[in-house]
Design an enzyme around this catalytic site. Structure first.
Site, mmCIF file in Angstrom:
data_model
loop_
_atom_site.group_PDB
_atom_site.id
_atom_site.type_symbol
_atom_site.label_atom_id
_atom_site.label_comp_id
_atom_site.label_asym_id
_atom_site.label_seq_id
_atom_site.Cartn_x
_atom_site.Cartn_y
_atom_site.Cartn_z
ATOM 1 N N THR A 177 33.973 -11.420 -19.850
ATOM 2 C CA THR A 177 33.236 -10.165 -20.084
ATOM 3 C C THR A 177 33.773 -9.536 -21.356
ATOM 4 O O THR A 177 34.493 -8.539 -21.309
ATOM 5 C CB THR A 177 33.440 -9.194 -18.903
ATOM 6 O OG1 THR A 177 34.842 -9.085 -18.644
ATOM 7 C CG2 THR A 177 32.750 -9.662 -17.656
ATOM 8 N N PRO A 178 33.465 -10.137 -22.504
ATOM 9 C CA PRO A 178 34.039 -9.635 -23.765
ATOM 10 C C PRO A 178 33.503 -8.246 -24.126
ATOM 11 O O PRO A 178 32.511 -7.801 -23.556
ATOM 12 C CB PRO A 178 33.562 -10.663 -24.792
ATOM 13 C CG PRO A 178 32.348 -11.289 -24.199
ATOM 14 C CD PRO A 178 32.515 -11.235 -22.724
ATOM 15 N N SER A 235 35.669 -11.339 -12.239
ATOM 16 C CA SER A 235 35.766 -10.882 -13.630
ATOM 17 C C SER A 235 36.109 -9.396 -13.653
ATOM 18 O O SER A 235 35.692 -8.642 -12.785
ATOM 19 C CB SER A 235 34.426 -11.032 -14.346
ATOM 20 O OG SER A 235 34.001 -12.361 -14.351
ATOM 21 N N PHE A 278 44.857 -9.748 -10.591
ATOM 22 C CA PHE A 278 45.988 -9.072 -11.231
ATOM 23 C C PHE A 278 46.991 -10.051 -11.826
ATOM 24 O O PHE A 278 48.068 -9.649 -12.263
ATOM 25 C CB PHE A 278 46.684 -8.140 -10.237
ATOM 26 C CG PHE A 278 45.829 -6.979 -9.802
ATOM 27 C CD1 PHE A 278 45.598 -5.920 -10.665
ATOM 28 C CD2 PHE A 278 45.238 -6.967 -8.552
ATOM 29 C CE1 PHE A 278 44.794 -4.850 -10.282
ATOM 30 C CE2 PHE A 278 44.427 -5.901 -8.158
ATOM 31 C CZ PHE A 278 44.204 -4.843 -9.019
ATOM 32 N N ALA A 290 44.974 -0.031 -13.488
ATOM 33 C CA ALA A 290 46.249 -0.774 -13.474
ATOM 34 C C ALA A 290 46.574 -1.249 -14.888
ATOM 35 O O ALA A 290 47.692 -1.070 -15.384
ATOM 36 C CB ALA A 290 46.161 -1.965 -12.513
ATOM 37 N N ARG A 302 62.534 6.223 -10.732
ATOM 38 C CA ARG A 302 61.181 6.796 -10.788
ATOM 39 C C ARG A 302 60.402 6.184 -11.949
ATOM 40 O O ARG A 302 59.186 6.119 -11.930
ATOM 41 C CB ARG A 302 61.238 8.319 -10.969
ATOM 42 C CG ARG A 302 61.835 9.034 -9.756
ATOM 43 C CD ARG A 302 62.129 10.467 -10.097
ATOM 44 N NE ARG A 302 63.043 10.566 -11.247
ATOM 45 C CZ ARG A 302 63.389 11.706 -11.818
ATOM 46 N NH1 ARG A 302 62.904 12.852 -11.382
ATOM 47 N NH2 ARG A 302 64.233 11.714 -12.838
ATOM 48 N N VAL A 330 55.711 -6.046 -31.129
ATOM 49 C CA VAL A 330 54.804 -5.900 -32.267
ATOM 50 C C VAL A 330 53.437 -5.377 -31.801
ATOM 51 O O VAL A 330 52.562 -5.078 -32.602
ATOM 52 C CB VAL A 330 54.712 -7.242 -33.021
ATOM 53 C CG1 VAL A 330 54.254 -8.356 -32.092
ATOM 54 C CG2 VAL A 330 53.809 -7.185 -34.227
ATOM 55 N N CYS A 386 42.793 -8.600 -21.740
ATOM 56 C CA CYS A 386 42.485 -7.514 -20.796
ATOM 57 C C CYS A 386 42.797 -6.105 -21.268
ATOM 58 O O CYS A 386 41.963 -5.215 -21.156
ATOM 59 C CB CYS A 386 43.212 -7.768 -19.484
ATOM 60 S SG CYS A 386 42.399 -9.059 -18.536
#
Ligand code: UDX
Ligand code: UDX
Length: 469
Positions: A96-97, A135, A166, A227, A264, A274, A280
């Site tokens: 899914t570009p 996807s 994930f 996420a 925490r 870099v 993603c």
């Protein structure tokens, strides 16, 4: 809707996600027949190659998984129509570009392949099926898929689930064996619950129940974007601090360690670099920004856009520091790149920082000599040509592929480390130094080399977020 126990699975898309995910699923569920289909015949042939070194995806441990399951209950096929219709459950795992045209250009996800897959399922299915979106997609895509599937008029029923992946590349097999959680989103109806249970029971063959989370479909879709946005935000935060460290006496690794020990905050994803790459992070944040704007939430959009701004800043800053050190002129100078992949242990280079750093140096007429243990020469050239900054002949001249690292670094004015491959640590750095033009520079974009040792040899070393001693 008739929801049987799942015995036959088909996955559309044999890429970095579909391939490894299905291979592990087949390995862990020998009673389920898993078939991965793809429009790309060459890719399917590579997945079927008897020589396991020719698999199209490089992942540590993947060869062994494929070796065990392939031909037993794992198959790779181009017979899409028959395999889709034969399955109880169909995963959509196509790419899914980011859109490169029209409305939402440069921001929104291009859903044409997801839509094509849904249309294909609608066209060929003659029995009820559960359709699983694997996807990464903008939220509300399930709605679009459902619309297509509920209008077939041939009496076949579908349940649509969202089951975002994930796994991180380079550690895919391990991530699939031991995920922190599996997320399943579905419709809040009786059939929706049954479909979620059916998928949960597939995962339950190797993942404990308490780690399998069920939510509504929108929460599941959004959680994937969030996420990735949170993970990327940590990297941009530490990268922003790295710039400040370079101006002061602070050391970014020491700062990261000191803050990461606060439970925490936590120690992971605080490695200054870099800049992040991969298929993603950028795409998902762009999606988040796009939908926020769509709903009129400009402040929310600006907030997340900042994560991408810092990432671009970091890549540019790194390239500029090389140009400045080499006296603002790169013409006829060879600069060796160690690494082209967006991270170690993968042959994937999508959105890799290396591409953008190279492009900027090539604008200054620098010659880039790249060595990467896994990325192919063709892929490297495709990456740079895709940017369309200059014509192909010029790119071919300025970007050179080396299968041997010592040859890449020979007669170079500078070395830039773009990927954190382990093998770079063990090079004979004295030999490298002896064969370089002096003064010999190393720009360590991953802070992985032993800087003190290199300085003793004679190198001029610049790390990220480190004072240049
Ligand atoms: C995955 C996710 O699915 C994507 O949403 C995420 O954001 C990035 O990771 P990935 O597996 O990495 O995608 O993509 P890729 O390696 O490009 O594989 C996709 C495969 O789908 C390709 O092999 C392509 O040939 C295939 N495909 C694409 C089809 O079979 N049919 C199509 O219509 C389009
Ligand atoms: C990411 C998510 O981690 C994964 O959960 C999701 O399914 C897909 O997107 P991936 O892109 O494969 O996975 O790799 P990841 O390990 O997250 O690294 C992404 C980029 O961030 C790489 O370029 C990496 O080098 C960089 N990075 C990561 C840093 O610069 N510093 C860090 O501390 C961690």
């Amino acid at each position: 809707m008739n929801i049987p126990e799942i015995r036959k699975i088909c996955c559309i898309g044999a890429g970095y996600v579909g391939g490894p995910t299905m291979a592990v699923m087949a390995q862990k569920c020998p009673h389920i027949r898993v078939v991965v289909v793809d429009v790309n015949e060459h890719k399917i042939a590579q997945w079927n190659d008897t020589n396991l070194d020719n698999l199209p995806v490089y992942e540590p441990g993947l060869k062994e998984v494929v070796k065990e399951a392939r031909g037993r209950n794992l198959f790779f096929s181009t017979d899409m129509d028959a395999e889709i219709d034969n399955a109880d459950m169909v995963f959509i795992s196509v790419n899914t570009p980011t859109k490169t045209y029209g409305k939402g250009k440069g921001m929104a996800a291009d859903l044409k392949y997801v839509e094509l897959s849904a249309r294909k399922i609608a066209e060929v299915a003659t029995s009820d099926k559960i359709v699983v979106e694997k996807s990464t997609i903008p939220i509300r895509t399930a709605q679009a898929v459902r619309k297509i599937l509920s209008n077939t008029g041939n009496g076949v029923n579908f349940q649509i689930l969202s089951n975002p992946e994930f796994l991180a590349e380079g550690t895919a097999v391990n991530d699939l064996y031991n995920p922190d959680r599996v997320l399943i989103g579905g419709e809040e109806s009786e059939d929706g619950k049954k479909a979620m249970e059916a998928l949960a029971s597939v995962y339950n063959n190797w993942i404990p129940k308490e780690r399998i989370l069920q939510t509504n479909i929108w929460s599941s879709e959004l959680s994937k974007l969030v996420a990735n946005a949170f993970l990327a935000q940590r990297i941009s935060s530490i990268n922003a601090i790295s710039a400040l460290c370079e101006k002061t006496e602070a050391d970014v690794d020491e700062v990261a360690k000191a803050i990461g020990m606060d439970t925490r905050i936590g120690a992971k994803f605080l490695r200054s670099s870099v800049g992040f790459g991969g298929s993603c992070f950028q795409k998902d944040i762009l999606n988040l920004v796009y939908i926020s704007r769509f709903y009129g939430l400009d402040e929310v959009a600006y907030y997340w856009e900042g994560v991408l701004d810092i990432n671009d800043y970091q890549k540019n800053r790194f390239a500029d520091s090389i140009i400045i050190k080499l006296n603002n002129t790169l013409s006829d100078k060879k600069i060796a790149f160690l690494g082209w992949a967006f991270k170690k242990d993968t042959n994937d280079s999508r959105e890799s920082a290396a591409i953008y750093v190279a492009d900027r140096l090539m604008e200054d007429k620098g010659t880039i000599a790249v060595y990467d243990p896994k990325v192919s020469e063709k892929r490297m050239h495709d990456d740079i040509n895709y940017l369309n900054t200059r014509d192909k002949e010029e790119n071919d001249k300025l970007l050179q592929y080396y299968p041997d690292p010592y040859e890449a670094m020979k007669d170079a004015y500078a070395i830039a480390v773009l990927t954190e491959w382990d093998e770079f640590l063990d090079y004979d750095w004295q030999k490298v130094y002896d064969n370089m033009i002096k003064p010999a520079y190393i720009f360590d974009g991953r802070n992985i080399l032993n800087h003190d040792k290199l300085r003793k040899i004679g190198f001029n070393v610049q790390g990220i977020g480190k004072k240049n001693k």
